[in-house]
Design a protein around this motif. Structure first.
Motif, PDB file in Angstrom:
ATOM      1  N   VAL A 370      55.651 158.005  38.910  1.00 50.28           N
ATOM      2  CA  VAL A 370      56.541 159.126  39.208  1.00 50.28           C
ATOM      3  C   VAL A 370      56.587 160.049  37.991  1.00 50.28           C
ATOM      4  O   VAL A 370      56.614 159.575  36.848  1.00 50.28           O
ATOM      5  N   GLY A 371      56.604 161.352  38.227  1.00 53.27           N
ATOM      6  CA  GLY A 371      56.845 162.325  37.160  1.00 53.27           C
ATOM      7  C   GLY A 371      58.255 162.867  37.282  1.00 53.27           C
ATOM      8  O   GLY A 371      58.721 163.147  38.391  1.00 53.27           O
ATOM      9  N   ILE A 372      58.957 163.028  36.164  1.00 52.99           N
ATOM     10  CA  ILE A 372      60.365 163.439  36.211  1.00 52.99           C
ATOM     11  C   ILE A 372      60.622 164.633  35.291  1.00 52.99           C
ATOM     12  O   ILE A 372      60.001 164.762  34.228  1.00 52.99           O
ATOM     13  N   HIS A 373      61.528 165.508  35.746  1.00 54.03           N
ATOM     14  CA  HIS A 373      61.976 166.625  34.907  1.00 54.03           C
ATOM     15  C   HIS A 373      63.485 166.788  35.094  1.00 54.03           C
ATOM     16  O   HIS A 373      63.944 167.370  36.072  1.00 54.03           O
ATOM     17  N   PRO A 374      64.289 166.284  34.128  1.00 58.79           N
ATOM     18  CA  PRO A 374      65.746 166.223  34.300  1.00 58.79           C
ATOM     19  C   PRO A 374      66.508 167.354  33.618  1.00 58.79           C
ATOM     20  O   PRO A 374      67.519 167.129  32.960  1.00 58.79           O
ATOM     21  N   LEU A 375      66.041 168.602  33.743  1.00 56.82           N
ATOM     22  CA  LEU A 375      66.698 169.746  33.109  1.00 56.82           C
ATOM     23  C   LEU A 375      68.207 169.744  33.348  1.00 56.82           C
ATOM     24  O   LEU A 375      68.670 169.420  34.450  1.00 56.82           O
ATOM     25  N   ILE A 376      68.974 170.135  32.330  1.00 54.62           N
ATOM     26  CA  ILE A 376      70.416 170.251  32.510  1.00 54.62           C
ATOM     27  C   ILE A 376      70.730 171.502  33.327  1.00 54.62           C
ATOM     28  O   ILE A 376      69.934 172.445  33.393  1.00 54.62           O
ATOM     29  N   SER A 403      66.057 167.339  38.539  1.00 51.78           N
ATOM     30  CA  SER A 403      67.458 167.698  38.718  1.00 51.78           C
ATOM     31  C   SER A 403      67.530 168.839  39.732  1.00 51.78           C
ATOM     32  O   SER A 403      66.653 169.699  39.790  1.00 51.78           O
ATOM     33  N   ASP A 404      68.583 168.832  40.519  1.00 48.84           N
ATOM     34  CA  ASP A 404      68.666 169.728  41.673  1.00 48.84           C
ATOM     35  C   ASP A 404      69.129 171.119  41.249  1.00 48.84           C
ATOM     36  O   ASP A 404      70.222 171.567  41.609  1.00 48.84           O
ATOM     37  N   LEU A 405      68.278 171.804  40.492  1.00 50.44           N
ATOM     38  CA  LEU A 405      68.563 173.178  40.126  1.00 50.44           C
ATOM     39  C   LEU A 405      68.069 174.112  41.227  1.00 50.44           C
ATOM     40  O   LEU A 405      67.290 173.718  42.094  1.00 50.44           O
ATOM     41  N   ASN A 415      59.066 171.321  50.022  1.00 54.85           N
ATOM     42  CA  ASN A 415      57.655 170.956  50.143  1.00 54.85           C
ATOM     43  C   ASN A 415      57.445 169.452  50.246  1.00 54.85           C
ATOM     44  O   ASN A 415      56.295 168.996  50.291  1.00 54.85           O
ATOM     45  N   ARG A 416      58.537 168.694  50.271  1.00 54.73           N
ATOM     46  CA  ARG A 416      58.490 167.228  50.423  1.00 54.73           C
ATOM     47  C   ARG A 416      57.503 166.601  49.432  1.00 54.73           C
ATOM     48  O   ARG A 416      56.614 165.826  49.800  1.00 54.73           O
ATOM     49  N   ILE A 417      57.686 166.933  48.153  1.00 55.72           N
ATOM     50  CA  ILE A 417      56.822 166.382  47.118  1.00 55.72           C
ATOM     51  C   ILE A 417      57.591 165.451  46.182  1.00 55.72           C
ATOM     52  O   ILE A 417      57.052 165.003  45.162  1.00 55.72           O
ATOM     53  N   GLY A 418      58.857 165.153  46.522  1.00 50.25           N
ATOM     54  CA  GLY A 418      59.644 164.269  45.683  1.00 50.25           C
ATOM     55  C   GLY A 418      61.110 164.290  46.057  1.00 50.25           C
ATOM     56  O   GLY A 418      61.475 164.684  47.172  1.00 50.25           O
ATOM     57  N   THR A 419      61.940 163.898  45.100  1.00 49.06           N
ATOM     58  CA  THR A 419      63.379 163.789  45.330  1.00 49.06           C
ATOM     59  C   THR A 419      64.141 164.545  44.246  1.00 49.06           C
ATOM     60  O   THR A 419      63.594 164.850  43.186  1.00 49.06           O
ATOM     61  N   THR A 420      65.410 164.817  44.519  1.00 46.33           N
ATOM     62  CA  THR A 420      66.252 165.535  43.565  1.00 46.33           C
ATOM     63  C   THR A 420      67.520 164.734  43.295  1.00 46.33           C
ATOM     64  O   THR A 420      67.913 163.872  44.094  1.00 46.33           O
ATOM     65  N   PHE A 421      68.173 165.042  42.173  1.00 43.38           N
ATOM     66  CA  PHE A 421      69.434 164.387  41.829  1.00 43.38           C
ATOM     67  C   PHE A 421      70.349 165.398  41.149  1.00 43.38           C
ATOM     68  O   PHE A 421      69.903 166.435  40.651  1.00 43.38           O
ATOM     69  N   THR A 422      71.629 165.109  41.152  1.00 42.58           N
ATOM     70  CA  THR A 422      72.602 165.963  40.491  1.00 42.58           C
ATOM     71  C   THR A 422      72.364 165.936  38.988  1.00 42.58           C
ATOM     72  O   THR A 422      72.322 164.868  38.373  1.00 42.58           O
ATOM     73  N   ALA A 423      72.184 167.102  38.390  1.00 37.92           N
ATOM     74  CA  ALA A 423      71.860 167.182  36.966  1.00 37.92           C
ATOM     75  C   ALA A 423      72.873 166.436  36.122  1.00 37.92           C
ATOM     76  O   ALA A 423      74.087 166.506  36.365  1.00 37.92           O
ATOM     77  N   SER A 424      72.375 165.675  35.130  1.00 38.69           N
ATOM     78  CA  SER A 424      73.186 164.930  34.153  1.00 38.69           C
ATOM     79  C   SER A 424      73.942 163.742  34.759  1.00 38.69           C
ATOM     80  O   SER A 424      74.765 163.140  34.076  1.00 38.69           O
ATOM     81  N   ALA A 432      67.493 158.638  42.868  1.00 37.42           N
ATOM     82  CA  ALA A 432      66.340 159.489  43.172  1.00 37.42           C
ATOM     83  C   ALA A 432      65.035 158.828  42.727  1.00 37.42           C
ATOM     84  O   ALA A 432      64.025 158.895  43.440  1.00 37.42           O
ATOM     85  N   ILE A 433      65.036 158.178  41.564  1.00 37.78           N
ATOM     86  CA  ILE A 433      63.837 157.482  41.092  1.00 37.78           C
ATOM     87  C   ILE A 433      63.477 156.352  42.038  1.00 37.78           C
ATOM     88  O   ILE A 433      62.307 156.174  42.421  1.00 37.78           O
ATOM     89  N   ARG A 434      64.465 155.583  42.443  1.00 31.50           N
ATOM     90  CA  ARG A 434      64.216 154.460  43.359  1.00 31.50           C
ATOM     91  C   ARG A 434      63.638 154.960  44.679  1.00 31.50           C
ATOM     92  O   ARG A 434      62.675 154.391  45.218  1.00 31.50           O
ATOM     93  N   GLU A 435      64.202 156.064  45.186  1.00 31.38           N
ATOM     94  CA  GLU A 435      63.715 156.614  46.448  1.00 31.38           C
ATOM     95  C   GLU A 435      62.274 157.095  46.315  1.00 31.38           C
ATOM     96  O   GLU A 435      61.451 156.892  47.215  1.00 31.38           O
TER      97      GLU A 435
END
Length: 472
Positions: A370-376, A403-405, A415-424, A432-435
């Motif tokens: 998985v690739g992640i980008h958790p911007l605030i 993060s769901d910016l 585009n259904r290429i991954g998942t999002t989460f509430t920032a911070s 989101a990682i588990r999903e």
């Protein structure tokens, strides 16, 4: 084939700057003669080289004005007395000791630098996320600017340093077109254009805005306002503006009343140039195949939100986290991140590794899961961004967690290429990682069409560059 000479400039090094490297090569391939000037901190004289068909010159940069300003401010703080008053001579001695301590601290270990950076990191995060704190933080700077009458140039001594190094060299290259990457050399570009006009030569200026400057956070409100004032003063002198997303293009047009909406050139990988690398992120991290591995690739500043992922690992006992550290894994911010990992009890599952060349990054990342980008959240620049690492993960075939910016979150969901989460929110990040790990076949590269990836390829971005240059 054009005979016009394009001089591209960027204030920093180009070894890991994929956007600058690809743009220089692309414009050269379009038929222009390209010279790329960049800042080289470690050099004592110009460093000549080539980048494909483009000529490169690294210019030694000494930030003399900036360092002098830092020393003056340190000295003022060091000489400030505490209560009760000093005895005769004690203030001077205390000031000397404090200043010598600060000077001696230069070149300290990453751990010491990390401790020193904690206050700055916390302040920047609070400034981005808490408007009330941001307002209070800016009061002193605002009053000082108002009563002392400082200009953006006096608040940005690093810009003066860069002008001193680059302006004459840019003019000596006799450009037909100047392509300025990012804001730091925009003033030098305007000076060269105006100087040429006085001699009867027309030099066209392209401003490649890598960020939305009014939506970023700097060290002080004065510095933020200075950067905004600089851009406001100079952007009108550009003959064309390029930027990195549609919302930023529209925001720049509206804020500065530009005649044309800036062109959008995404920082995305190539479909036709195969990425190869002798190493891979899983092997470099020492992780066995089958062990879940999440990867982040990029700079480590506090705005990237990496502590959220570290905290999420405490809820994901089987998952490892590889951080491809820019500029390198020995940077003091890497030590600061590892300190957060130890505090969370997950340091054995956080792996700090050095970056590879931009041309190798896709092959390097492919062995992760998985690739992640958790911007605030809270910064307009973040809300309007489609960062390059998003496309690196996409073209490496990885499911993406972000993060769901506003723009980035919508891009990943729609585009259904991954998942999002509430920032911070580390708990939502863990979810989101588990999903994403459980739905690799849904979100991964095998589920994406060739037409989808082609829409975001560098080859498509070259068409935008071609149109921008042709319009000049």
């Amino acid at each position: 084939m054009s005979s016009e000479h394009v001089v591209m400039v960027v204030a920093s090094g180009i070894a890991s700057d994929a956007r600058v490297r690809k743009t220089a090569v692309a414009v050269a391939d379009l038929g222009y003669r390209v010279t790329l000037l960049y800042g080289e901190l470690d050099a004592t004289e110009p460093v000549e080289g080539t980048l494909g068909p483009a000529r490169t010159v690294g210019l030694p940069v000494a930030y003399t004005r900036r360092d002098e300003q830092v020393e003056r401010r340190r000295a003022r703080r060091a000489w400030r007395p505490s209560w009760p008053a000093y005895r005769d001579g004690e203030r001077e001695e205390h000031g000397r000791q404090a200043l010598n301590t600060r000077r001696a601290s230069k070149g300290d270990t990453p751990e010491i630098l990390a401790r020193r950076g904690i206050h700055w990191a916390r302040r920047t995060l609070r400034a981005a996320q808490d408007p009330a704190f941001r307002l209070a933080w800016g009061k002193y700077d605002g009053l000082r600017a108002r009563f002392v009458g400082r200009t953006w140039r006096s608040e940005l001594p690093n810009i003066v340093d860069l002008e001193r190094v680059f302006t004459d060299r840019m003019a000596a290259e006799t450009p037909d077109i100047l392509h300025v990457h990012d804001i730091h050399l925009l003033s030098a570009g305007v000076r060269v254009k105006q100087r040429a006009a006085r001699t009867g030569r027309a030099v066209r200026l392209i401003y490649d805005a890598h960020e939305y400057i009014p939506g970023t956070v700097a060290r002080t409100v004065l510095e933020e306002n200075a950067l905004k004032a600089m851009e406001s003063d100079l952007i009108g002198d550009a003959d064309a503006v390029i930027t990195v997303s549609e919302p930023i293009a529209e925001a720049l047009r509206d804020r500065y009343d530009l005649r044309r909406t800036p062109s959008v050139v995404l920082n995305s990988p190539s479909l036709t140039v195969e990425s190869t690398c002798a190493k891979d992120v899983r092997t470099e991290s020492g992780i066995e195949p089958g062990t879940p591995l999440v990867v982040y690739s990029g700079v480590l500043n506090e705005k990237r939100g990496l502590p959220t992922v570290v905290q999420a690992l405490s809820l994901l006992p089987e998952v490892h986290f590889a951080v491809v550290c820019v500029p390198d894994a020995s940077h003091w911010r890497a030590a600061l991140l590892m300190k957060a990992a130890r505090k969370a009890g997950v340091s054995d599952r956080v792996h700090l590794i050095d970056p590879v060349a931009p041309e190798e990054i896709l092959a390097y990342l492919r062995t992760a899961d998985v690739g992640i980008h958790p911007l605030i959240a809270g910064l307009p620049n973040h809300e309007m961004a489609l960062p390059n690492k998003l496309f690196d993960y996409l073209f490496a075939g990885l499911p993406i967690v972000v993060s769901d910016l506003k723009l980035m979150g919508a891009f990943v969901r729609e585009n259904r290429i991954g998942t999002t989460f509430t920032a911070s929110d580390h708990r939502d990040c863990a979810r989101a990682i588990r999903e994403a790990l459980e739905n690799v076949k849904v979100y991964g590269g095998s589920a994406r069409s060739e037409e989808f990836t082609a829409r975001f390829s560098w080859e498509h971005q070259i068409e935008q560059l071609d149109q921008t240059y042709a319009a000049l």
